[in-house]
Design a protein around this motif. Structure first.
Motif, PDB file in Angstrom:
ATOM      1  N   THR A  51      42.740  53.662  39.523  1.00 41.93           N
ATOM      2  CA  THR A  51      43.719  53.184  38.674  1.00 41.93           C
ATOM      3  C   THR A  51      45.281  53.360  39.058  1.00 41.93           C
ATOM      4  O   THR A  51      46.169  52.612  39.236  1.00 41.93           O
ATOM      5  CB  THR A  51      43.692  53.880  37.026  1.00 41.93           C
ATOM      6  N   THR A  52      45.558  54.676  39.847  1.00 41.81           N
ATOM      7  CA  THR A  52      46.624  55.048  40.352  1.00 41.81           C
ATOM      8  C   THR A  52      46.847  54.289  41.757  1.00 41.81           C
ATOM      9  O   THR A  52      48.296  53.769  41.737  1.00 41.81           O
ATOM     10  CB  THR A  52      46.785  56.594  40.604  1.00 41.81           C
ATOM     11  N   ALA A 109      41.517  39.262  25.952  1.00 43.55           N
ATOM     12  CA  ALA A 109      41.413  39.632  24.685  1.00 43.55           C
ATOM     13  C   ALA A 109      42.163  40.743  24.209  1.00 43.55           C
ATOM     14  O   ALA A 109      42.491  41.083  23.129  1.00 43.55           O
ATOM     15  CB  ALA A 109      39.759  39.691  24.270  1.00 43.55           C
ATOM     16  N   ASP A 110      42.421  41.686  25.519  1.00 48.76           N
ATOM     17  CA  ASP A 110      43.028  42.767  25.150  1.00 48.76           C
ATOM     18  C   ASP A 110      43.652  43.439  26.471  1.00 48.76           C
ATOM     19  O   ASP A 110      43.326  42.827  27.506  1.00 48.76           O
ATOM     20  CB  ASP A 110      42.251  43.939  24.530  1.00 48.76           C
ATOM     21  N   ASP A 111      44.508  44.429  26.535  1.00 51.40           N
ATOM     22  CA  ASP A 111      45.022  44.954  27.676  1.00 51.40           C
ATOM     23  C   ASP A 111      44.045  45.673  28.793  1.00 51.40           C
ATOM     24  O   ASP A 111      44.235  45.831  29.861  1.00 51.40           O
ATOM     25  CB  ASP A 111      46.278  45.876  27.455  1.00 51.40           C
ATOM     26  N   SER A 112      42.918  45.995  28.174  1.00 49.07           N
ATOM     27  CA  SER A 112      41.718  46.598  29.060  1.00 49.07           C
ATOM     28  C   SER A 112      41.308  45.375  29.817  1.00 49.07           C
ATOM     29  O   SER A 112      40.773  45.775  30.957  1.00 49.07           O
ATOM     30  CB  SER A 112      40.718  47.325  28.168  1.00 49.07           C
ATOM     31  N   MET A 113      40.968  44.534  29.086  1.00 50.66           N
ATOM     32  CA  MET A 113      40.293  43.287  29.817  1.00 50.66           C
ATOM     33  C   MET A 113      41.257  42.773  31.069  1.00 50.66           C
ATOM     34  O   MET A 113      40.972  42.552  32.173  1.00 50.66           O
ATOM     35  CB  MET A 113      39.962  41.960  28.677  1.00 50.66           C
ATOM     36  N   ALA A 114      42.497  42.723  30.544  1.00 51.45           N
ATOM     37  CA  ALA A 114      43.525  42.238  31.472  1.00 51.45           C
ATOM     38  C   ALA A 114      43.543  43.141  32.881  1.00 51.45           C
ATOM     39  O   ALA A 114      43.692  42.715  33.989  1.00 51.45           O
ATOM     40  CB  ALA A 114      44.948  42.158  30.925  1.00 51.45           C
ATOM     41  N   ALA A 115      43.637  44.629  32.658  1.00 49.48           N
ATOM     42  CA  ALA A 115      43.693  45.434  33.586  1.00 49.48           C
ATOM     43  C   ALA A 115      42.323  45.251  34.365  1.00 49.48           C
ATOM     44  O   ALA A 115      42.519  45.543  35.636  1.00 49.48           O
ATOM     45  CB  ALA A 115      43.735  46.857  33.039  1.00 49.48           C
ATOM     46  N   GLN A 116      41.124  45.313  33.935  1.00 47.16           N
ATOM     47  CA  GLN A 116      39.895  44.917  34.506  1.00 47.16           C
ATOM     48  C   GLN A 116      40.109  43.676  35.423  1.00 47.16           C
ATOM     49  O   GLN A 116      39.869  43.963  36.799  1.00 47.16           O
ATOM     50  CB  GLN A 116      38.706  45.069  33.713  1.00 47.16           C
ATOM     51  N   ILE A 119      42.773  44.264  38.528  1.00 46.04           N
ATOM     52  CA  ILE A 119      42.237  45.242  39.629  1.00 46.04           C
ATOM     53  C   ILE A 119      41.238  44.685  40.346  1.00 46.04           C
ATOM     54  O   ILE A 119      41.232  44.717  41.651  1.00 46.04           O
ATOM     55  CB  ILE A 119      41.738  46.539  38.917  1.00 46.04           C
ATOM     56  N   ARG A 120      40.230  43.751  39.778  1.00 49.03           N
ATOM     57  CA  ARG A 120      39.040  43.258  40.478  1.00 49.03           C
ATOM     58  C   ARG A 120      39.983  42.296  41.478  1.00 49.03           C
ATOM     59  O   ARG A 120      39.562  41.992  42.520  1.00 49.03           O
ATOM     60  CB  ARG A 120      38.211  42.841  39.620  1.00 49.03           C
ATOM     61  N   GLN A 121      40.974  41.508  41.086  1.00 48.46           N
ATOM     62  CA  GLN A 121      41.515  40.243  41.678  1.00 48.46           C
ATOM     63  C   GLN A 121      42.081  41.049  42.935  1.00 48.46           C
ATOM     64  O   GLN A 121      42.123  40.506  43.917  1.00 48.46           O
ATOM     65  CB  GLN A 121      42.497  39.696  41.080  1.00 48.46           C
ATOM     66  N   TRP A 122      42.862  42.247  42.860  1.00 47.17           N
ATOM     67  CA  TRP A 122      43.698  43.055  43.712  1.00 47.17           C
ATOM     68  C   TRP A 122      42.812  43.622  44.702  1.00 47.17           C
ATOM     69  O   TRP A 122      43.026  43.358  45.825  1.00 47.17           O
ATOM     70  CB  TRP A 122      44.443  44.060  43.090  1.00 47.17           C
ATOM     71  N   LEU A 123      41.566  44.021  44.468  1.00 50.72           N
ATOM     72  CA  LEU A 123      40.509  44.605  45.451  1.00 50.72           C
ATOM     73  C   LEU A 123      39.929  43.483  46.172  1.00 50.72           C
ATOM     74  O   LEU A 123      39.948  43.723  47.347  1.00 50.72           O
ATOM     75  CB  LEU A 123      39.500  45.361  44.703  1.00 50.72           C
ATOM     76  N   ALA A 124      39.669  42.207  45.737  1.00 50.07           N
ATOM     77  CA  ALA A 124      39.321  41.140  46.200  1.00 50.07           C
ATOM     78  C   ALA A 124      40.150  40.452  47.402  1.00 50.07           C
ATOM     79  O   ALA A 124      39.665  40.421  48.528  1.00 50.07           O
ATOM     80  CB  ALA A 124      38.732  40.085  45.270  1.00 50.07           C
TER      81      ALA A 124
END
Length: 486
Positions: free
Chosen positions: A80-81, A339-346, A349-354
């Motif tokens: 996260t950080t 649907a919510d900010d948790s979904m958006a964060a997931q 982060i996955r797009q950033w990792l990819a």
């Protein structure tokens, strides 16, 4: 959410794993002293995942149970950080604002006072006091209308309530995120026996928190390190009565931190308590609603920079601030499909990792703090993230946010009188069935390694000493070790 994660994991499994390539020499066994420590604590080797990657100099990487899906506990905060550093930037700030929907004349706001939260993870009592002082400086003494709390900045997810042992309900480390998070929603209770007169005070002095003091005063005696004092909060309409029982010798005191109010009542109570001390008055009620369109902003406060926020999160393993940061990522990059900010964060982060080539099929993020039974990662995936962070422009900020062995944070009492003291920046993780470390450590040649060691076991007693031995073994690795240049 589980369906979403399943779809993401399935898609990730179809992609090639972007793990770092090393020379042919790879260690696939635990250091002897680590294996001995596991045996001494009656923990099987299969419970421990270890990855050690050389980041400079010579060295053979170690991979043991590296591709097992494990619960990382608070080492998840590193994902996260680091993501926040690169996606939001090290100088990112949050803002909190006061608005008025009526005119201000002769010190009186003829209308409602709105407090709009922007998700600040560190809106403490001092910052709130300064913000209210600024409100006074802008000509407001009396508010004729209501105190209206705008908590709409986050689209909150519905997540399971975490309670590791069934007795944690009012513990501050379980406080959830909120767009208007004030002082981490913590109340400090202080009990003091001054010559037979036992007093119990609460800070901040929120009016809806009442004290029922039933502590028995004892004669003067040696003060106990942990006074026999118990706090039992009971709802009483719009407030809470805290029944305090136990015994306290004369001349002794004790304190504890509890979270007994919801976000709305805490924020409103803190504002009213400080405003009253400043000589101000709010005549109306407390309620929650968005700021109206024609309201005028009359005071604003900014948070510290993100680099200071991630230091608090990683050094002291602050779960609430980590969850706040996770939702802030979602709020910043939310789109209509989320649907919510948790979904958006997931998703973000996955797009950033990819984009970094770090495809992580084992990674499951629920709230970004590690305070979860659902979150998962493999030791190899987390070590690969650390290797990428080592090459990041923000490597110095990221590394310095972690506890320094034997010096500060959650590592301040560990590895003293060892060669590792002061030479390892390591994030820790602890749940009932998890002990973990992840970060950067030096060997006795001065070379830096990315280190991940995660133990999942029903009885992880003594596991912290096992993980410490991983760092000690790395530091003391044999000089004649068969190494290979990367």
């Amino acid at each position: 959410m589980s369906q979403f994660l399943s779809r993401v994991a399935a898609a990730a499994l179809a992609l090639p794993l972007a793990f770092p390539a090393f020379a042919e020499t790879v260690n696939q066994t635990l250091p002897p002293r680590v294996a001995q420590a596991l045996k001494a604590n009656k923990i099987e080797n299969s419970a421990l995942s270890v990855v050690m990657l050389p980041l400079n100099g010579n060295g053979s990487p170690t991979f043991v149970n590296a591709d097992v899906s494990v619960n990382p506990a608070s080492t998840m905060k590193l994902v996260t950080t680091y993501a926040a550093l690169e996606l939001l930037g090290p100088n990112h700030q949050w803002k909190t604002e006061f608005y008025a929907d009526g005119p201000i004349e002769n010190g009186t706001l003829n209308g409602n006072l709105y407090l709009k939260g922007g998700g600040d993870p560190k809106l403490n009592m001092e910052k709130l006091w300064l913000l209210l002082r600024d409100l006074r400086a802008n000509g407001v003494d009396t508010v004729t209308g209501d105190l209206v709390l705008d908590r709409s900045h986050f689209v909150q997810p519905t997540l399971p309530v975490f309670d590791d042992d069934g007795n944690d309900k009012n513990k501050p480390f379980l406080v959830g995120p909120d767009a208007l998070l004030v002082n981490l929603k913590a109340l400090r209770f202080i009990a003091r026996n001054d010559g037979g007169n036992v007093k119990v005070l609460v800070e901040p002095p929120i009016a809806t928190v009442q004290i029922d003091n039933r502590i028995q005063a004892l004669p003067k005696a040696k003060c106990p390190g942990w006074p026999d004092i118990r706090y039992n909060p009971i709802e009483n309409g719009n407030g809470v009565t805290v029944v305090v029982t136990g015994k306290l010798p004369a001349g002794c005191s004790g304190q504890t931190y509890l979270s007994v109010l919801d976000h709305q009542r805490y924020a409103a109570g803190a504002v009213r308590a400080i405003w009253k001390e400043l000589g101000g008055t709010i005549l109306g009620e407390d309620r929650v609603a968005p700021v109206v369109k024609d309201a005028k902003m009359i005071a604003r406060a900014y948070s510290p920079d993100l680099v200071e926020i991630i230091r608090d999160i990683n050094k002291y393993s602050n779960n609430t601030m980590a969850r706040q940061l996770f939702l802030s990522l979602g709020a910043e990059f939310r789109n209509e499909a989320d649907a919510d900010d948790s979904m958006a964060a997931q998703r973000v982060i996955r797009q950033w990792l990819a984009k970094k080539g770090l495809i992580s099929p084992h990674l499951v993020i629920e709230n970004g703090s590690g305070l979860s039974r659902a979150e998962r990662v493999s030791a190899r995936e987390l070590a690969s993230l650390l290797q990428a962070a080592w090459k990041s422009p923000y490597a110095a900020e990221f590394i310095s946010s972690m506890p320094l062995a034997a010096v500060d944070g959650t590592m301040r009492k560990r590895l003293r009188n060892t060669g590792v003291a002061g030479k390892a920046h390591v994030k820790t993780g602890t749940l009932n069935t998890v002990r973990a470390i992840a970060g950067y450590s030096r060997d006795n040649d001065g070379n830096t390694w990315a280190v991940v060691a995660i133990l999942n076991h029903p009885r992880p007693w003594g596991a912290s000493s096992v993980l410490d031995q991983v760092l000690v073994s790395l530091y003391n690795r044999p000089a004649n070790e068969n190494t290979a240049q990367r």
